[in-house]
Design a protein around this motif. Structure first.
Motif, mmCIF file in Angstrom:
data_model
loop_
_atom_site.group_PDB
_atom_site.id
_atom_site.type_symbol
_atom_site.label_atom_id
_atom_site.label_comp_id
_atom_site.label_asym_id
_atom_site.label_seq_id
_atom_site.Cartn_x
_atom_site.Cartn_y
_atom_site.Cartn_z
ATOM 1 N N GLY A 1 -40.717 -5.853 14.552
ATOM 2 C CA GLY A 1 -41.775 -6.529 14.650
ATOM 3 C C GLY A 1 -42.015 -7.449 13.441
ATOM 4 N N THR A 2 -40.863 -8.274 13.152
ATOM 5 C CA THR A 2 -40.701 -8.928 11.780
ATOM 6 C C THR A 2 -41.465 -10.059 11.840
ATOM 7 O OG1 THR A 2 -39.148 -9.616 10.181
ATOM 8 C CG2 THR A 2 -38.589 -10.199 12.314
ATOM 9 N N PHE A 3 -41.736 -10.854 12.929
ATOM 10 C CA PHE A 3 -42.514 -12.101 12.942
ATOM 11 C C PHE A 3 -41.844 -13.126 11.987
ATOM 12 C CE2 PHE A 3 -46.701 -13.326 15.119
ATOM 13 C CZ PHE A 3 -46.344 -14.757 15.072
ATOM 14 N N ASP A 4 -42.753 -13.746 10.989
ATOM 15 C CA ASP A 4 -42.117 -14.571 10.086
ATOM 16 C C ASP A 4 -41.267 -13.930 9.047
ATOM 17 O OD1 ASP A 4 -43.338 -16.839 11.447
ATOM 18 O OD2 ASP A 4 -45.033 -16.562 10.214
ATOM 19 N N TRP B 1 -47.611 -20.431 11.633
ATOM 20 C CA TRP B 1 -47.245 -19.620 10.884
ATOM 21 C C TRP B 1 -48.272 -18.329 10.977
ATOM 22 C CZ3 TRP B 1 -42.560 -19.707 8.143
ATOM 23 C CH2 TRP B 1 -42.038 -21.049 8.080
ATOM 24 N N TYR B 2 -47.468 -16.941 10.944
ATOM 25 C CA TYR B 2 -48.292 -15.717 10.866
ATOM 26 C C TYR B 2 -48.501 -15.397 9.371
ATOM 27 C CZ TYR B 2 -49.667 -11.024 11.487
ATOM 28 O OH TYR B 2 -50.189 -9.980 11.722
ATOM 29 N N HIS B 3 -47.438 -15.358 8.853
ATOM 30 C CA HIS B 3 -47.410 -14.805 7.335
ATOM 31 C C HIS B 3 -47.590 -15.855 6.025
ATOM 32 C CE1 HIS B 3 -44.950 -11.134 8.850
ATOM 33 N NE2 HIS B 3 -46.135 -10.830 8.569
ATOM 34 N N VAL B 4 -48.575 -15.814 5.276
ATOM 35 C CA VAL B 4 -48.423 -16.552 4.045
ATOM 36 C C VAL B 4 -47.195 -16.217 3.295
ATOM 37 C CG1 VAL B 4 -49.759 -17.104 2.003
ATOM 38 C CG2 VAL B 4 -50.872 -16.899 4.093
ATOM 39 N N ASP C 1 -52.298 -13.264 4.834
ATOM 40 C CA ASP C 1 -51.797 -12.991 3.570
ATOM 41 C C ASP C 1 -51.582 -11.591 3.039
ATOM 42 O OD1 ASP C 1 -50.788 -13.775 0.937
ATOM 43 O OD2 ASP C 1 -52.822 -15.035 0.209
ATOM 44 N N LEU C 2 -50.341 -11.353 3.106
ATOM 45 C CA LEU C 2 -50.086 -9.961 2.611
ATOM 46 C C LEU C 2 -49.621 -9.926 1.113
ATOM 47 C CD1 LEU C 2 -48.094 -8.884 5.932
ATOM 48 C CD2 LEU C 2 -50.522 -7.724 4.927
ATOM 49 N N ARG C 3 -49.604 -10.870 0.714
ATOM 50 C CA ARG C 3 -49.083 -10.934 -0.868
ATOM 51 C C ARG C 3 -49.987 -9.892 -1.871
ATOM 52 N NH1 ARG C 3 -49.438 -16.879 -2.697
ATOM 53 N NH2 ARG C 3 -51.409 -16.809 -1.789
ATOM 54 N N LEU D 1 -50.153 -1.076 17.313
ATOM 55 C CA LEU D 1 -51.687 -1.404 17.850
ATOM 56 C C LEU D 1 -51.287 -2.173 19.174
ATOM 57 C CD1 LEU D 1 -53.895 -3.652 15.781
ATOM 58 C CD2 LEU D 1 -51.335 -3.506 15.252
ATOM 59 N N HIS D 2 -50.110 -2.974 19.021
ATOM 60 C CA HIS D 2 -49.909 -3.972 19.975
ATOM 61 C C HIS D 2 -49.101 -3.563 21.285
ATOM 62 C CE1 HIS D 2 -51.495 -7.070 17.698
ATOM 63 N NE2 HIS D 2 -50.690 -6.703 16.731
ATOM 64 N N LEU D 3 -48.833 -2.051 21.269
ATOM 65 C CA LEU D 3 -48.019 -1.413 22.285
ATOM 66 C C LEU D 3 -48.697 -0.775 23.274
ATOM 67 C CD1 LEU D 3 -45.107 -0.661 19.898
ATOM 68 C CD2 LEU D 3 -45.261 -2.587 21.192
ATOM 69 N N SER E 1 -33.555 -10.399 18.683
ATOM 70 C CA SER E 1 -34.515 -10.359 19.675
ATOM 71 C C SER E 1 -34.094 -8.904 20.449
ATOM 72 C CB SER E 1 -34.454 -11.386 20.635
ATOM 73 O OG SER E 1 -35.534 -10.995 21.807
ATOM 74 N N VAL E 2 -34.867 -7.919 19.946
ATOM 75 C CA VAL E 2 -34.837 -6.359 20.465
ATOM 76 C C VAL E 2 -35.963 -5.868 20.864
ATOM 77 C CG1 VAL E 2 -33.848 -4.242 20.058
ATOM 78 C CG2 VAL E 2 -32.636 -6.063 19.111
ATOM 79 N N ASN E 3 -36.343 -5.486 21.977
ATOM 80 C CA ASN E 3 -37.592 -4.884 22.292
ATOM 81 C C ASN E 3 -37.723 -3.356 21.593
ATOM 82 O OD1 ASN E 3 -39.694 -3.405 23.478
ATOM 83 N ND2 ASN E 3 -39.155 -4.184 25.531
ATOM 84 N N ILE F 1 -42.441 -0.361 9.750
ATOM 85 C CA ILE F 1 -43.360 -0.774 10.989
ATOM 86 C C ILE F 1 -44.832 -1.267 10.495
ATOM 87 C CG2 ILE F 1 -44.304 -0.308 13.145
ATOM 88 C CD1 ILE F 1 -42.187 1.719 13.798
ATOM 89 N N GLY F 2 -45.108 -2.537 10.646
ATOM 90 C CA GLY F 2 -46.074 -3.027 10.102
ATOM 91 C C GLY F 2 -47.129 -3.973 11.081
ATOM 92 N N ALA F 3 -48.217 -3.446 11.353
ATOM 93 C CA ALA F 3 -49.173 -3.958 12.340
ATOM 94 C C ALA F 3 -48.511 -4.149 13.725
ATOM 95 C CB ALA F 3 -49.867 -5.290 11.595
ATOM 96 N N PRO G 1 -44.932 -11.354 25.820
ATOM 97 C CA PRO G 1 -44.562 -10.092 25.242
ATOM 98 C C PRO G 1 -44.538 -9.048 26.294
ATOM 99 C CG PRO G 1 -45.950 -10.884 23.631
ATOM 100 C CD PRO G 1 -46.016 -11.904 24.823
ATOM 101 N N PRO G 2 -43.502 -8.199 26.086
ATOM 102 C CA PRO G 2 -43.312 -7.360 27.241
ATOM 103 C C PRO G 2 -44.451 -6.209 27.770
ATOM 104 C CG PRO G 2 -41.799 -6.464 25.526
ATOM 105 C CD PRO G 2 -42.346 -7.974 25.199
ATOM 106 N N ASP G 3 -45.273 -5.946 26.653
ATOM 107 C CA ASP G 3 -46.469 -4.987 27.036
ATOM 108 C C ASP G 3 -47.933 -5.596 27.159
ATOM 109 O OD1 ASP G 3 -45.041 -2.783 26.649
ATOM 110 O OD2 ASP G 3 -45.958 -2.176 24.681
ATOM 111 N N ILE H 1 -36.024 -7.107 13.873
ATOM 112 C CA ILE H 1 -36.340 -7.266 15.199
ATOM 113 C C ILE H 1 -37.619 -7.752 15.574
ATOM 114 C CG2 ILE H 1 -34.364 -5.619 15.805
ATOM 115 C CD1 ILE H 1 -36.666 -3.694 16.973
ATOM 116 N N ASP H 2 -37.649 -8.349 16.752
ATOM 117 C CA ASP H 2 -38.736 -9.039 17.439
ATOM 118 C C ASP H 2 -38.427 -9.341 18.833
ATOM 119 O OD1 ASP H 2 -41.415 -10.144 18.021
ATOM 120 O OD2 ASP H 2 -41.538 -10.188 15.649
ATOM 121 N N VAL H 3 -39.473 -9.677 19.535
ATOM 122 C CA VAL H 3 -39.332 -9.975 20.992
ATOM 123 C C VAL H 3 -39.450 -11.566 21.236
ATOM 124 C CG1 VAL H 3 -39.524 -7.805 22.348
ATOM 125 C CG2 VAL H 3 -41.645 -9.220 21.609
#
Ligand SMILES: C[S@@+](CC[C@H](N)C(=O)[O-])C[C@H]1O[C@@H](n2cnc3c(N)ncnc32)[C@H](O)[C@@H]1O
Length: 246
Positions: free
Chosen positions: A59-62, A19-22, A36-38, A150-152, A125-127, A145-147, A86-88, A79-81
């Protein structure tokens, strides 16, 4: 179990997934996430009501933010990949990333939570570089767009694609980590990270993140301040909230 049947709590918590998100599941019960983004749900300053609007979580993740957008009334697509690596990912790091993600099935957490909440949010699933209105079922009123930038390798191109799916005048909401030290300087700067981590390309400073958004053609860029988000390893990441119009 049917595609929409609510999973039992023990099945959800026992699922093979990192799990990524709490996420709150029931009073006192959460997913065991990495972040924990709560306490920071107010950080991006999302509109209180998104009734009648379409929102896209990139980049929705959970799906922490996708489910939050839905709670505010939006029809949501995340959307997410699904591609591993991952492509990058630089080719020189493929083996490392593949080993880290061994056995992971992208989208597992989102799907379990969608069924748990009885949510109508959809994940595709969309890049981000291939984002078009058609890829997400038509134009949207809000892109979150959250976090992710920086991954691109090419954050500006991703922002251009985000702009291309917004209706004219639609809103971009960014909640992105920035480099604390470089943000003490007023000129736009970014720290290249890919030499020392396999996941992250850039830590932009405050001015750089703002300039990326402007370079992608957004207008009315508003800096709504920062928040320090602490991950499960105790690492503090300063996030900047920017709003802008397509
Ligand atoms: C650090 S997580 C952020 C999750 C969430 N947006 C948040 O704010 O908590 C970054 C997410 O972006 C996704 N991602 C990375 N590259 C992508 C790409 N090219 N297109 C779409 N999503 C991507 C990752 O798979 C991951 O789910």
């Amino acid at each position: 179990m049917s595609q929409d049947e609510r999973p039992a709590l023990e099945d959800l918590l026992g699922a093979k997934h990192r799990w990524y998100h709490v996420v709150d599941l029931a009073p006192g019960v959460t997913t065991p996430g990495w972040i924990d983004l709560r306490p920071h749900v107010g950080g991006p300053q999302l509109p209180a009501s998104l009734q009648g609007q379409r929102a896209l979580d990139v980049g929705t993740f959970d799906g922490f933010w996708a489910f939050e957008l839905e709670r505010r009334g939006a029809e949501v697509i995340g959307i997410d990949v699904d591609q591993i690596p991952p492509p990058d990912t630089p080719q020189s790091r493929w083996a490392e990333v593949q080993a880290e993600l061994d056995g992971a099935v992208p989208g597992t957490g989102f799907e379990l939570l969608r069924r748990w909440f009885g949510s109508s949010a959809e994940r595709r699933s969309v890049n981000v570089y291939e984002l078009t209105p058609e890829a997400v079922g038509g134009p949207v009123d809000l892109v979150f767009i959250g976090a992710m930038l920086l991954h691109l390798r090419d954050p500006v191109r991703a922002l251009e694609q985000a702009r291309a799916v917004l209706r004219p005048g639609g809103r971009l909401v960014l909640f992105e980590p920035i480099d604390r030290k470089l943000s003490k300087r007023s000129e736009p700067l970014a720290r290249l990270m890919i030499g020392s981590t396999i996941w992250t390309w850039w830590y932009a400073n405050r001015a750089c993140l703002t300039d990326w958004v402007k370079a992608a053609g957004f207008t009315d860029v508003e800096d709504l301040g920062t928040r320090d988000v602490v991950d499960s390893t105790g690492n503090k990441q300063r996030h900047l909230t920017l709003h802008a119009r397509a």
